[in-house]
Scaffold this motif. Structure first.
Motif, short mmCIF file in Angstrom:
data_model
loop_
_atom_site.label_atom_id
_atom_site.label_comp_id
_atom_site.label_asym_id
_atom_site.label_seq_id
_atom_site.Cartn_x
_atom_site.Cartn_y
_atom_site.Cartn_z
N UNK A 136 37.37 43.26 36.45
CA UNK A 136 37.76 42.92 35.08
C UNK A 136 39.27 42.91 34.91
N UNK A 137 39.93 43.89 35.52
CA UNK A 137 41.39 43.97 35.42
C UNK A 137 42.04 42.73 36.04
N UNK A 138 41.52 42.33 37.18
CA UNK A 138 42.08 41.15 37.87
C UNK A 138 41.91 39.90 37.02
N UNK B 246 50.63 43.36 38.64
CA UNK B 246 50.51 42.27 37.67
C UNK B 246 50.28 40.91 38.32
N UNK B 247 49.91 40.90 39.59
CA UNK B 247 49.57 39.65 40.26
C UNK B 247 48.52 39.92 41.33
N UNK B 248 47.95 38.86 41.87
CA UNK B 248 46.84 39.02 42.80
C UNK B 248 47.23 39.79 44.04
N UNK C 275 41.69 45.93 24.83
CA UNK C 275 41.83 45.22 26.09
C UNK C 275 42.91 45.71 27.01
N UNK C 276 43.72 46.68 26.59
CA UNK C 276 44.77 47.21 27.46
C UNK C 276 44.17 48.21 28.45
N UNK C 277 44.47 48.02 29.72
CA UNK C 277 43.92 48.90 30.75
C UNK C 277 44.76 50.14 30.98
N UNK D 96 43.68 35.56 36.53
CA UNK D 96 43.31 35.12 37.88
C UNK D 96 41.89 34.57 37.86
N UNK D 97 41.65 33.55 38.64
CA UNK D 97 40.33 32.92 38.72
C UNK D 97 39.25 33.96 39.01
N UNK D 98 38.17 33.99 38.20
CA UNK D 98 37.10 34.97 38.43
C UNK D 98 36.53 34.94 39.84
#
Length: 391
Positions: free
Chosen positions: A250-252, A301-303, A356-358, A257-259
């Motif tokens: 979910x975080x990703x 904050x990125x893949x 929605x903030x993790x 980012x593409x599911x």
């Protein structure tokens, strides 16, 4: 939570484990012993491996069947799996002593497959809780504990190696299931059925088990201060330990980012745990598991950053859950079933309250593991004050 995989709560007494040389597969290359290892690998692959892939279901349900529910409510499904798994460790140990592995493995296979079939036709939230939560957790417990304990009865010199090979099945399952479930959810029931049947056919115990009446003797250790520190520390560690497994997909996706790629991150995390299970360090792995959440996950904050965090966290958490705790494991399992039940929903509630903030959920996971590691250290020092000595 100690030794989920290298020594289950089904403790085999020394008269069973240390048998005669001819029963040791390291000296006789006993085919039955290694067949039990292979069967245990399959049992853990389709049971615990699928359970630690619940993050895939968490993400899928949030946008499909249970899209009208919050992450808090969906996470109760996976948390009930963990609770049933840990809570049943002691009782299944007694059953193993009385009946051996085969009846339990057959029952576990039937329950696991039934759970997935019932989940596939579920339409109401409570049906998911019962079918995929409680029922599947029970099936995992019935497959997991007898398998690991049976392997231990076949080996003397190379028992740790044999159990390590068998326990790797859960890690491989954690890698395969998130990928497979993303594209082929119905196939999970068939894979579980085939793996469970093969495991039930292959896994045997080398020696006759002794029947023991049920008693509360395992819980008398609560008067031991050192054990209380161990339990309390494990409580806080387990409160946060499974949160990344539940929410990393979910975080990703929340990063845009593409599911289809987000599901692979959970596989990376479970892949890291395969390597981590080779290490046997309780306090350091608990501390660094929390520390990396606070330091690394917070700023991923990125893949590439998320994938790196997942690999490192999987390694550290895998090392923690493989640590051996000895004969009090049955009581410990029952105690840690409580935080395993509540950790995911607490993170879900924090996620919901922060729209929605993790960050609050990440902070909760990391800080609870760091706090737990300090209590585990206190337990260790109460046994041996020398910091770097193993106990």
């Amino acid at each position: 939570m100690a030794d989920i995989e290298k020594q289950s709560s089904l403790q085999v007494n020394k008269s069973k484990c240390c048998g005669t040389p001819h029963s040791d597969a390291s000296s006789s290359h006993n085919q039955k012993a290694w067949l039990a290892v292979a069967g245990s690998f399959l049992a853990l692959f389709c049971s615990f491996g699928q359970m630690i892939a619940f993050g895939t279901f968490q993400s899928w349900y949030s946008s499909h069947q249970l899209s009208s529910l919050s992450g808090f409510r969906i996470s109760w499904i996976g948390s009930l799996q963990l609770w049933a798994f840990f809570f049943m460790g002691g009782p299944i140990g007694r059953m193993f002593d009385a009946w051996g592995p085969s009846p339990l493995l057959i029952l576990g296979t039937v329950i696991s497959v039934l759970s997935l079939v019932l989940t596939s036709i579920a339409t109401q939230y409570y049906q998911y809780l019962l079918a995929q939560g409680v029922l599947f957790g029970l099936g995992v417990a019935l497959l997991f504990y007898p398998s690991v304990s049976s392997v231990a009865t076949h080996f003397t010199s190379y028992r740790a190696t044999a159990i390590g090979i068998a326990s790797a099945g859960s890690g491989f399952g954690g890698v395969v299931y998130p990928i497979m479930l993303r594209f082929l959810f119905p196939a999970s029931a068939l894979l579980s059925a085939v793996s469970g049947v093969l495991a039930a056919s292959a896994v045997t115990a080398q020696r006759e088990t002794q029947k023991r009446p049920f008693s509360l003797q395992d819980f008398q250790v609560i008067n031991d201060r050192r054990f209380l520190l161990l339990v309390t520390g494990s409580f806080f560690v387990c409160l946060g330990l499974f949160i990344p497994y539940f929410y990393i997909s979910d975080y990703t996706e929340s990063l845009g980012i593409n599911p289809d790629l987000a599901f692979y991150v959970l596989s990376i995390m479970n892949g890291g745990s395969i390597l981590g299970r080779r290490f046997n360090l309780l306090c350091p792995t608990a501390f660094f598991s929390g520390f990396i959440c606070l330091l690394f996950w917070t700023f991923a904050d990125n893949l590439a950053a998320v994938a790196t965090f997942s690999a490192i966290y999987g390694f550290l958490s895998g090392a923690f859950v493989s640590v051996e705790m000895g004969t009090r494991i049955g009581a410990l399992y029952t105690f840690v079933s409580i935080p395993s039940l509540t950790g995911g929903p607490i993170a879900g509630a924090l996620l919901q309250s922060q729209t929605g903030s993790f960050l609050p959920a990440i902070g909760f996971a990391g800080s609870s593991m760091v706090l737990g590691s300090s209590l585990l250290l206190a337990s260790k020092l109460s046994i041996d004050e020398r910091l770097f000595n193993r106990v």
